[in-house]
Design a protein around this motif. Sequence first.
Motif, PDB file in Angstrom:
ATOM      1  N   GLU A 260       4.013   0.082   3.294  1.00 55.82           N
ATOM      2  CA  GLU A 260       3.955   0.928   2.087  1.00 55.82           C
ATOM      3  C   GLU A 260       5.444   1.049   1.593  1.00 55.82           C
ATOM      4  OE1 GLU A 260       2.202   2.920  -0.976  1.00 55.82           O
ATOM      5  OE2 GLU A 260       1.246   1.701   0.530  1.00 55.82           O
ATOM      6  N   ARG A 261       6.180   1.255   2.515  1.00 56.18           N
ATOM      7  CA  ARG A 261       7.505   1.205   2.074  1.00 56.18           C
ATOM      8  C   ARG A 261       8.349  -0.009   1.709  1.00 56.18           C
ATOM      9  NH1 ARG A 261       9.193   3.009   6.635  1.00 56.18           N
ATOM     10  NH2 ARG A 261      10.035   1.101   7.494  1.00 56.18           N
ATOM     11  N   ARG A 263       6.345  -2.361   0.114  1.00 54.81           N
ATOM     12  CA  ARG A 263       5.543  -2.577  -1.256  1.00 54.81           C
ATOM     13  C   ARG A 263       6.350  -1.954  -2.263  1.00 54.81           C
ATOM     14  NH1 ARG A 263       2.247  -0.370  -4.533  1.00 54.81           N
ATOM     15  NH2 ARG A 263       2.307   1.626  -3.294  1.00 54.81           N
ATOM     16  N   LYS A 264       6.466  -0.452  -2.060  1.00 56.32           N
ATOM     17  CA  LYS A 264       7.303   0.339  -2.881  1.00 56.32           C
ATOM     18  C   LYS A 264       8.417  -0.205  -3.476  1.00 56.32           C
ATOM     19  CE  LYS A 264       4.710   4.698  -2.240  1.00 56.32           C
ATOM     20  NZ  LYS A 264       4.674   6.034  -1.856  1.00 56.32           N
ATOM     21  N   SER A 267       8.186  -3.007  -5.814  1.00 52.55           N
ATOM     22  CA  SER A 267       7.452  -2.792  -7.064  1.00 52.55           C
ATOM     23  C   SER A 267       8.642  -2.301  -7.822  1.00 52.55           C
ATOM     24  CB  SER A 267       6.370  -1.626  -6.663  1.00 52.55           C
ATOM     25  OG  SER A 267       5.841  -1.420  -7.806  1.00 52.55           O
ATOM     26  N   SER A 268       9.294  -1.228  -7.095  1.00 48.07           N
ATOM     27  CA  SER A 268      10.473  -0.529  -8.093  1.00 48.07           C
ATOM     28  C   SER A 268      11.477  -1.444  -8.453  1.00 48.07           C
ATOM     29  CB  SER A 268      11.363   0.483  -7.009  1.00 48.07           C
ATOM     30  OG  SER A 268      12.100   0.043  -5.958  1.00 48.07           O
TER      31      SER A 268
END
Length: 321
Positions: A260-261, A263-264, A267-268
């Motif tokens: 999740e880290r 991926r974020k 994405s950012s």
Amino acid sequence: MIISNRRITGLAVGVIAELVEEIGPLWQERHQARLTSRPRKQAVGAGSKHRLVFVDRLPATLVHLRHGVTHDVLACWFGVDRSTITRAVGEVRPLLAERGCTVSPDVRLRSLADVVDHLGASGSTGIIDGTEIWVRRLAAGRQDRDKFISGRNKQNAVKSMVVTDAEGRVLWCSPARPGVFGRPVPATRPAPDARTRKLRGHHSRPPVRAGQALGRRARGRDSRRCRLPGLGAQTGGRVVTPPHRKFKKNAPDWYEEMYERQRKAHSSRRIRVEYGIAHLKNWRALARHLGRREHMSDTVQAVAGLLSHQQTADLTSTRQR
């Protein structure tokens, strides 16, 4: 005056003046070439004159692209016949599409190879994503009627690949294509379009960072075709794709947190291309196209060139303050 308000044309007066100076001679040259290329009973220059001169043809085309104004409305606005507006837009739009995207006053990007060379020379980051533009459905019985159907939205659409820099400024747009490889695909999949543009063929060049859309995963039978597996390895790590999920079921807690880290973080960085696409869609001709589909490639690249020119002009004026 129509060009005095940026809300009408989407461009500042100074940018329009530069377009007139740049495109005017090209339009005049092609117009003269058309006159001399066919048998004539009158000398070139004889007969009635244009009621719509070039300095009016250009704003009419800009208003049509910016707001999707119909040719009938523009004809009433400029006091000419509808066919005159149609002819004017058909002449000016290809000239705008051929200009390419303006990165600086002396740099124009007209192909993906130009974009890769520019990113490598400047050491900057490029972001890639795909977008779709709704078009009218083909008549019943027409060949390849299903070719334009988006597998995600079940709408008739064409796809285009958009490349922006790390700040979201448009660097290039690909010509519009009906679907990918001639079959319906999810709208969130820019991958095959990137492959058809031979993105992997530039892997030996300086780094290009590309991102797919995350959080818009397709459902059902399309979910297997939404990703771009192996492109990072195939390009020697010069194309950065979303992190691969190794555990699809019963993943450990530490892996879920790490994934999740990552991926974020990806994405950012990639979200800037969405801003660039949003600016493109502010031009109504790209929000929903109601004209002929064969003009879509010229329309997409013309709008991208105009937007990038205005973004460069705004950036230059900001730096001079």
